[in-house]
Design a protein around this motif. Structure first.
Motif, short mmCIF file in Angstrom:
data_model
loop_
_atom_site.label_atom_id
_atom_site.label_comp_id
_atom_site.label_asym_id
_atom_site.label_seq_id
_atom_site.Cartn_x
_atom_site.Cartn_y
_atom_site.Cartn_z
N UNK A 35 0.84 -1.20 0.00
CA UNK A 35 0.00 0.00 0.00
C UNK A 35 0.87 1.25 0.00
N UNK A 36 1.88 1.26 0.84
CA UNK A 36 2.79 2.40 0.92
C UNK A 36 3.48 2.62 -0.42
N UNK A 37 3.92 1.55 -1.05
CA UNK A 37 4.60 1.62 -2.34
C UNK A 37 3.71 2.27 -3.40
N UNK A 38 2.46 1.82 -3.50
CA UNK A 38 1.54 2.38 -4.48
C UNK A 38 1.23 3.85 -4.20
N UNK A 39 1.07 4.19 -2.92
CA UNK A 39 0.79 5.58 -2.57
C UNK A 39 1.98 6.48 -2.89
N UNK A 40 3.18 5.98 -2.67
CA UNK A 40 4.39 6.75 -2.97
C UNK A 40 4.49 7.02 -4.47
N UNK A 41 4.27 6.01 -5.28
CA UNK A 41 4.30 6.20 -6.73
C UNK A 41 3.23 7.21 -7.14
N UNK A 42 2.05 7.05 -6.61
CA UNK A 42 0.95 7.96 -6.94
C UNK A 42 1.25 9.40 -6.57
N UNK A 43 1.81 9.60 -5.38
CA UNK A 43 2.18 10.96 -4.96
C UNK A 43 3.22 11.55 -5.90
N UNK A 44 4.18 10.74 -6.29
CA UNK A 44 5.23 11.23 -7.19
C UNK A 44 4.68 11.56 -8.58
N UNK A 45 3.75 10.78 -9.06
CA UNK A 45 3.10 11.09 -10.34
C UNK A 45 2.39 12.43 -10.23
N UNK A 46 1.60 12.60 -9.18
CA UNK A 46 0.85 13.85 -8.98
C UNK A 46 1.80 15.04 -8.86
N UNK A 47 2.87 14.88 -8.12
CA UNK A 47 3.84 15.96 -7.93
C UNK A 47 4.47 16.38 -9.25
N UNK A 48 4.90 15.41 -10.04
CA UNK A 48 5.52 15.72 -11.33
C UNK A 48 4.50 16.33 -12.29
N UNK A 49 3.27 15.82 -12.27
CA UNK A 49 2.21 16.36 -13.14
C UNK A 49 1.96 17.83 -12.81
N UNK A 50 1.82 18.12 -11.53
CA UNK A 50 1.56 19.50 -11.11
C UNK A 50 2.74 20.41 -11.41
N UNK A 51 3.95 19.89 -11.28
CA UNK A 51 5.14 20.72 -11.55
C UNK A 51 5.21 21.13 -13.01
N UNK A 52 4.55 20.38 -13.88
CA UNK A 52 4.51 20.72 -15.30
C UNK A 52 3.28 21.55 -15.64
#
Length: 72
Positions: free
Chosen positions: A6-23
């Motif tokens: 669960x932690x692994x999936x949430x971490x990937x998801x947070x990183x996707x969201x962070x990179x998406x927003x940064x663009x």
């Protein structure tokens, strides 16, 4: 699913969201580019859905980053 998974999936998801927003992309913007339903992207970003490697590649290409950025 284990807590670690669960932690692994949430971490990937947070990183996707962070990179998406940064663009400067909204979820709808990204979904339009990669031809995905917003509900699916939301589930991925919130760690509720296991993302495939090809989806990770499509997301990374759309926002202009390497796939490995999602695992940092």
């Amino acid at each position: 699913m284990t807590k670690r998974e669960e932690y692994f999936l949430k971490k990937i998801g947070r990183n996707i969201a962070k990179e998406r927003r940064s663009k400067g992309l909204s979820q709808l913007d990204l979904c339009s580019i990669i031809k995905m339903e917003k509900s699916n992207l939301s589930a991925i970003e919130n760690g509720r859905q296991n993302v495939t490697s090809l989806t990770l590649l499509r997301i990374a290409n759309a926002i202009g980053v390497e796939v490995k950025m999602f695992f940092d």
